[in-house]
Write a protein that holds these residues in place. Structure first.
Motif, PDB file in Angstrom:
ATOM      1  N   LEU A  97       0.720  -1.306   0.056  1.00 48.02           N
ATOM      2  CA  LEU A  97       0.224  -0.009   0.089  1.00 48.02           C
ATOM      3  C   LEU A  97       0.785   1.254   0.117  1.00 48.02           C
ATOM      4  N   SER A  98       1.998   1.296   0.861  1.00 48.43           N
ATOM      5  CA  SER A  98       2.636   2.394   0.885  1.00 48.43           C
ATOM      6  C   SER A  98       3.609   2.891  -0.441  1.00 48.43           C
ATOM      7  N   VAL A  99       3.885   1.710  -1.028  1.00 51.09           N
ATOM      8  CA  VAL A  99       4.532   1.720  -2.402  1.00 51.09           C
ATOM      9  C   VAL A  99       3.697   2.308  -3.471  1.00 51.09           C
ATOM     10  N   LEU A 100       2.466   1.620  -3.375  1.00 46.21           N
ATOM     11  CA  LEU A 100       1.372   1.966  -4.365  1.00 46.21           C
ATOM     12  C   LEU A 100       0.882   3.476  -4.376  1.00 46.21           C
ATOM     13  N   VAL A 101       0.724   3.791  -2.889  1.00 46.51           N
ATOM     14  CA  VAL A 101       0.256   5.124  -2.701  1.00 46.51           C
ATOM     15  C   VAL A 101       1.276   6.114  -3.132  1.00 46.51           C
ATOM     16  N   GLY A 102       2.663   5.935  -2.845  1.00 49.50           N
ATOM     17  CA  GLY A 102       3.816   6.662  -3.191  1.00 49.50           C
ATOM     18  C   GLY A 102       3.962   6.984  -4.581  1.00 49.50           C
ATOM     19  N   THR A 125       7.889  16.325   2.292  1.00 49.50           N
ATOM     20  CA  THR A 125       9.222  16.312   2.613  1.00 49.50           C
ATOM     21  C   THR A 125       9.384  16.675   4.039  1.00 49.50           C
ATOM     22  N   PHE A 126       8.611  17.766   4.503  1.00 54.58           N
ATOM     23  CA  PHE A 126       8.762  18.093   5.654  1.00 54.58           C
ATOM     24  C   PHE A 126       8.514  16.919   6.826  1.00 54.58           C
ATOM     25  N   GLY A 127       7.565  16.125   6.482  1.00 53.58           N
ATOM     26  CA  GLY A 127       7.146  14.900   7.251  1.00 53.58           C
ATOM     27  C   GLY A 127       8.387  14.002   7.398  1.00 53.58           C
ATOM     28  N   LEU A 128       9.284  13.944   6.549  1.00 56.39           N
ATOM     29  CA  LEU A 128      10.341  13.114   6.567  1.00 56.39           C
ATOM     30  C   LEU A 128      11.317  13.685   8.112  1.00 56.39           C
ATOM     31  N   PHE A 129      11.309  14.950   8.267  1.00 59.47           N
ATOM     32  CA  PHE A 129      12.320  15.489   9.313  1.00 59.47           C
ATOM     33  C   PHE A 129      11.786  15.357  10.645  1.00 59.47           C
ATOM     34  N   TYR A 166       8.055   9.279   2.406  1.00 55.26           N
ATOM     35  CA  TYR A 166       9.319   8.495   2.005  1.00 55.26           C
ATOM     36  C   TYR A 166       9.117   8.178   0.676  1.00 55.26           C
ATOM     37  N   THR A 167       8.150   7.280   0.382  1.00 57.96           N
ATOM     38  CA  THR A 167       8.069   6.814  -0.922  1.00 57.96           C
ATOM     39  C   THR A 167       7.316   7.727  -2.027  1.00 57.96           C
ATOM     40  N   THR A 168       6.791   8.651  -1.725  1.00 50.31           N
ATOM     41  CA  THR A 168       6.299   9.708  -2.559  1.00 50.31           C
ATOM     42  C   THR A 168       7.501  10.738  -2.948  1.00 50.31           C
ATOM     43  N   LEU A 169       8.415  10.918  -2.282  1.00 49.87           N
ATOM     44  CA  LEU A 169       9.657  11.786  -2.575  1.00 49.87           C
ATOM     45  C   LEU A 169      10.513  10.872  -3.496  1.00 49.87           C
ATOM     46  N   LEU A 170      10.604   9.789  -3.201  1.00 47.91           N
ATOM     47  CA  LEU A 170      11.543   8.809  -4.059  1.00 47.91           C
ATOM     48  C   LEU A 170      10.838   8.617  -5.477  1.00 47.91           C
ATOM     49  N   PHE A 171       9.851   8.388  -5.603  1.00 49.00           N
ATOM     50  CA  PHE A 171       8.909   8.140  -6.872  1.00 49.00           C
ATOM     51  C   PHE A 171       8.869   9.721  -7.473  1.00 49.00           C
ATOM     52  N   ARG A 172       8.540  10.601  -6.922  1.00 48.46           N
ATOM     53  CA  ARG A 172       8.698  11.906  -7.536  1.00 48.46           C
ATOM     54  C   ARG A 172       9.790  12.177  -8.390  1.00 48.46           C
ATOM     55  N   ASN A 173      10.777  12.295  -7.594  1.00 46.30           N
ATOM     56  CA  ASN A 173      12.256  12.377  -8.220  1.00 46.30           C
ATOM     57  C   ASN A 173      12.202  11.430  -9.417  1.00 46.30           C
ATOM     58  N   VAL A 206       9.882  -0.716 -12.806  1.00 40.62           N
ATOM     59  CA  VAL A 206      10.079  -2.085 -12.136  1.00 40.62           C
ATOM     60  C   VAL A 206      11.241  -2.036 -11.033  1.00 40.62           C
ATOM     61  N   ASN A 207      12.207  -1.577 -11.458  1.00 34.92           N
ATOM     62  CA  ASN A 207      13.677  -1.426 -10.736  1.00 34.92           C
ATOM     63  C   ASN A 207      13.376  -0.578  -9.531  1.00 34.92           C
ATOM     64  N   MET A 208      12.548   0.599  -9.769  1.00 35.04           N
ATOM     65  CA  MET A 208      12.167   1.609  -8.642  1.00 35.04           C
ATOM     66  C   MET A 208      11.279   1.027  -7.821  1.00 35.04           C
ATOM     67  N   LEU A 209      10.376   0.442  -8.168  1.00 37.05           N
ATOM     68  CA  LEU A 209       9.312  -0.186  -7.261  1.00 37.05           C
ATOM     69  C   LEU A 209      10.204  -1.402  -6.382  1.00 37.05           C
ATOM     70  N   VAL A 210      10.978  -1.992  -6.893  1.00 35.10           N
ATOM     71  CA  VAL A 210      11.993  -3.013  -6.124  1.00 35.10           C
ATOM     72  C   VAL A 210      12.900  -2.010  -5.060  1.00 35.10           C
ATOM     73  N   VAL A 211      13.454  -1.114  -5.547  1.00 37.11           N
ATOM     74  CA  VAL A 211      14.254  -0.275  -4.474  1.00 37.11           C
ATOM     75  C   VAL A 211      13.293   0.216  -3.452  1.00 37.11           C
TER      76      VAL A 211
END
Length: 291
Positions: A97-102, A125-129, A166-173, A206-211
């Motif tokens: 769920l966290s990966v899909l939503v992110g 991103t502020f939520g990460l800190f 966390y997942t949103t930031l990585l996928f957005r980039n 695919v590779n990003m989903l695995v990471v």
């Protein structure tokens, strides 16, 4: 000339120093693992009489079986096997769920070319800190109010919510680095936002989903704090079971059993890394931490 240059390159002092540093770093991180494995195969008499780095005289996996068993005696329960299924049933849906939503959030923010998108990303991103320890009291109050405190859906939801920034930031980039022509071509073909996401973007991820999945799985599997507070006794993950075993104060402290239990608890994350290693490295190289 090529052989000579290769020899000179191998003899380069900077390269030699780099290899020495890498080997020393690997030894530094592997030494605790070696100590744990060696002493999980020894009897307590051998541990008391010898060095922690000494090889076991008669290696045995009996203490691994004791650590794994869920036998109870009186009010004392030893063993971490009950926590295995709990950890699996918590980690799998929470990671999915966290990966899909992110991924969906990251794609939406990467395509939304307006200042509001940057402000929303800044807030996420502020939520990460913000350490989640600082948010425990309001989170507990909300969970109690919603009837989720100490329940299985509650602990899954907590992991999903805390993982989304966390997942949103990585996928957005990641999606921001893909060519805009991909989405434009999909729109020309009449694809909707969700169709473009599902049929174009996800296959490219695919590779990003695995990471992201591996990182999320590792964090959720190794979590103790949230599992101890929100999971409840019936849903306690392996880390909580491990803590109960290690902190058992009845009788002699069985160091070999504790070390065996530590290895058993860490094995799933190690297996995940080994099975997904190739895709994990590709995902990192493709820009998992870019931007």
């Amino acid at each position: 000339m090529t052989r000579t240059s290769d020899r000179e390159r191998r003899r380069d002092p900077a390269r030699i120093a780099l290899y020495v540093f890498l080997l020393a770093s690997a030894a530094f991180f592997l030494l605790p693992v070696v100590v744990v494995v060696l002493n999980s195969l020894k009897t307590m008499d051998e541990i008391r009489q010898g060095s922690l780095l000494a090889l076991p005289a008669s290696p045995t996996f009996d203490f691994w079986r004791i650590a794994w068993s869920s036998a109870c005696s009186g009010i004392e329960c030893r063993g971490i096997s009950p926590g295995l299924f709990n950890s699996i049933k918590i980690a799998v849906p929470a990671v999915f769920l966290s990966v899909l939503v992110g991924a969906l959030n990251g794609y939406a923010l990467s395509q939304w070319k307006r200042p509001a998108a940057d402000r929303i990303m800044l807030a996420i991103t502020f939520g990460l800190f913000v350490p989640y320890q600082c948010m425990m009291y309001p989170t507990i109050v909300l969970a109690r109010t919603g009837g989720l405190f100490g329940t299985y859906p509650g602990i899954v939801l907590i992991h999903v919510v805390y993982g989304i920034p966390y997942t949103t930031l990585l996928f957005r980039n990641f999606y921001a680095g893909l060519p805009d022509e991909l989405t434009k071509a999909a729109r020309i073909e009449g694809a909707s936002f969700l169709q473009t996401f599902g049929h174009v973007m996800l296959p490219l991820s695919v590779n990003m989903l695995v990471v992201v999945g591996v990182l999320q799985f590792t964090g959720i599997w190794n979590d103790y704090f949230l599992g101890f507070i929100f999971a409840g006794n019936e849903n306690a993950p392996m880390t909580v079971q491990l803590n109960n075993l290690v902190n058992n104060t009845r009788g002699e402290v069985a160091i070999n059993v504790n070390m065996a239990a530590t290895i058993l608890t860490a094995l799933p994350t190690l297996l995940v890394y080994l099975l997904s290693g190739r895709y994990f490295v590709r995902g990192i190289a493709a820009g998992a931490v870019k931007g």
